[in-house]
Design a protein around this motif. Sequence first.
Motif, PDB file in Angstrom:
ATOM      1  N   UNK A  28       0.823  -1.211   0.000  1.00  0.00           N
ATOM      2  CA  UNK A  28       0.000   0.000   0.000  1.00  0.00           C
ATOM      3  C   UNK A  28       0.862   1.269   0.000  1.00  0.00           C
ATOM      4  N   UNK A  29       1.757   1.347  -0.955  1.00  0.00           N
ATOM      5  CA  UNK A  29       2.630   2.520  -1.080  1.00  0.00           C
ATOM      6  C   UNK A  29       1.832   3.673  -1.677  1.00  0.00           C
ATOM      7  N   UNK A  30       1.841   4.791  -1.000  1.00  0.00           N
ATOM      8  CA  UNK A  30       1.036   5.944  -1.393  1.00  0.00           C
ATOM      9  C   UNK A  30       1.818   6.887  -2.306  1.00  0.00           C
ATOM     10  N   UNK A  31       1.156   7.351  -3.363  1.00  0.00           N
ATOM     11  CA  UNK A  31       1.760   8.301  -4.303  1.00  0.00           C
ATOM     12  C   UNK A  31       0.787   9.456  -4.519  1.00  0.00           C
ATOM     13  N   UNK A  32       1.245  10.659  -4.163  1.00  0.00           N
ATOM     14  CA  UNK A  32       0.426  11.839  -4.388  1.00  0.00           C
ATOM     15  C   UNK A  32      -0.768  11.958  -3.473  1.00  0.00           C
ATOM     16  N   UNK A  33      -0.743  11.261  -2.349  1.00  0.00           N
ATOM     17  CA  UNK A  33      -1.839  11.295  -1.391  1.00  0.00           C
ATOM     18  C   UNK A  33      -1.312  11.720  -0.022  1.00  0.00           C
ATOM     19  N   UNK A  34      -2.170  12.217   0.845  1.00  0.00           N
ATOM     20  CA  UNK A  34      -1.712  12.565   2.194  1.00  0.00           C
ATOM     21  C   UNK A  34      -1.132  11.353   2.905  1.00  0.00           C
ATOM     22  N   UNK A  35      -0.027  11.546   3.593  1.00  0.00           N
ATOM     23  CA  UNK A  35       0.655  10.457   4.283  1.00  0.00           C
ATOM     24  C   UNK A  35       0.292  10.496   5.755  1.00  0.00           C
ATOM     25  N   UNK A  36      -0.090   9.337   6.310  1.00  0.00           N
ATOM     26  CA  UNK A  36      -0.431   9.272   7.735  1.00  0.00           C
ATOM     27  C   UNK A  36       0.591   8.412   8.469  1.00  0.00           C
ATOM     28  N   UNK A  37       0.314   8.145   9.745  1.00  0.00           N
ATOM     29  CA  UNK A  37       1.246   7.392  10.577  1.00  0.00           C
ATOM     30  C   UNK A  37       1.371   5.940  10.153  1.00  0.00           C
ATOM     31  N   UNK A  38       0.431   5.447   9.364  1.00  0.00           N
ATOM     32  CA  UNK A  38       0.467   4.059   8.920  1.00  0.00           C
ATOM     33  C   UNK A  38       1.101   3.935   7.532  1.00  0.00           C
ATOM     34  N   UNK A  39       1.735   4.981   7.063  1.00  0.00           N
ATOM     35  CA  UNK A  39       2.352   4.951   5.747  1.00  0.00           C
ATOM     36  C   UNK A  39       3.620   4.116   5.715  1.00  0.00           C
ATOM     37  N   UNK A  40       4.264   4.087   4.543  1.00  0.00           N
ATOM     38  CA  UNK A  40       5.511   3.338   4.361  1.00  0.00           C
ATOM     39  C   UNK A  40       6.655   4.315   4.124  1.00  0.00           C
ATOM     40  N   UNK A  41       7.864   3.795   4.185  1.00  0.00           N
ATOM     41  CA  UNK A  41       9.027   4.653   3.957  1.00  0.00           C
ATOM     42  C   UNK A  41       9.212   4.987   2.482  1.00  0.00           C
TER      43      UNK A  41
END
Length: 222
Positions: free
Chosen positions: A37-50
């Motif tokens: 679930x790597x996020x691109x162009x979205x708000x990053x929260x505490x459950x994000x990835x490096x």
Amino acid sequence: ANARRALLRQARQACAILLSEDAGYASASRCRPRALEVSVGLPVDDEGTDLDLTDPVELTQGLFIRGKIDRIDESTETPGELRLWDYKTGSTWAFRRDPPFDQGRKLQHYMYDRMVRAILPDATIRLTGYFFPGTSGNGERIAYAPEALAVGETLVRQLAALIRTGTYPATDDAGDCTYCEFPGICGDVQAVAAQSGAMLRHCDDPKLAPMRSLRDVEADDE
């Protein structure tokens, strides 16, 4: 109650397929999950990835994409060697038509490739594909090597040209509407597809040229 039990049974079967097939895949490929679930162009929260990227990725000439990449695997033997996967719960049928892009209908694997190259420009992407862990797909994988994705840039430019000129012709293939949830909007989809095909063949409006190219339709000389 019966519907709920059926859904739970399907979910358990899908989990069993995923775990079984994934174990075999990991052993054969010598890969392990690098990130999910790597996020691109979205708000990053505490459950994000490096690996999360806050900015969207530009595909071509002002067309940007954002979203999440289901899974990035990395070789345990060659660090930096990656495989990219998108999970699909349905069957593989729709992904076997005119691979790998189905005349511009299937672009997600190309977008995954572009997004990961923006995140990890020094990495080596060995393949990008789809994993079908559900009961319909039965754990099958469909994957493409990077060289098979090269034409994706041309397809994206053609689609972008249609958007840029506000040209949105209906599909010329009624089969595209088989699983549509809104058939009432178009009415007789067979007739609409036939009209669209005729327009692509007989109308000389240059704004339709990208669509003709995508669907491999030649305009009549008359």
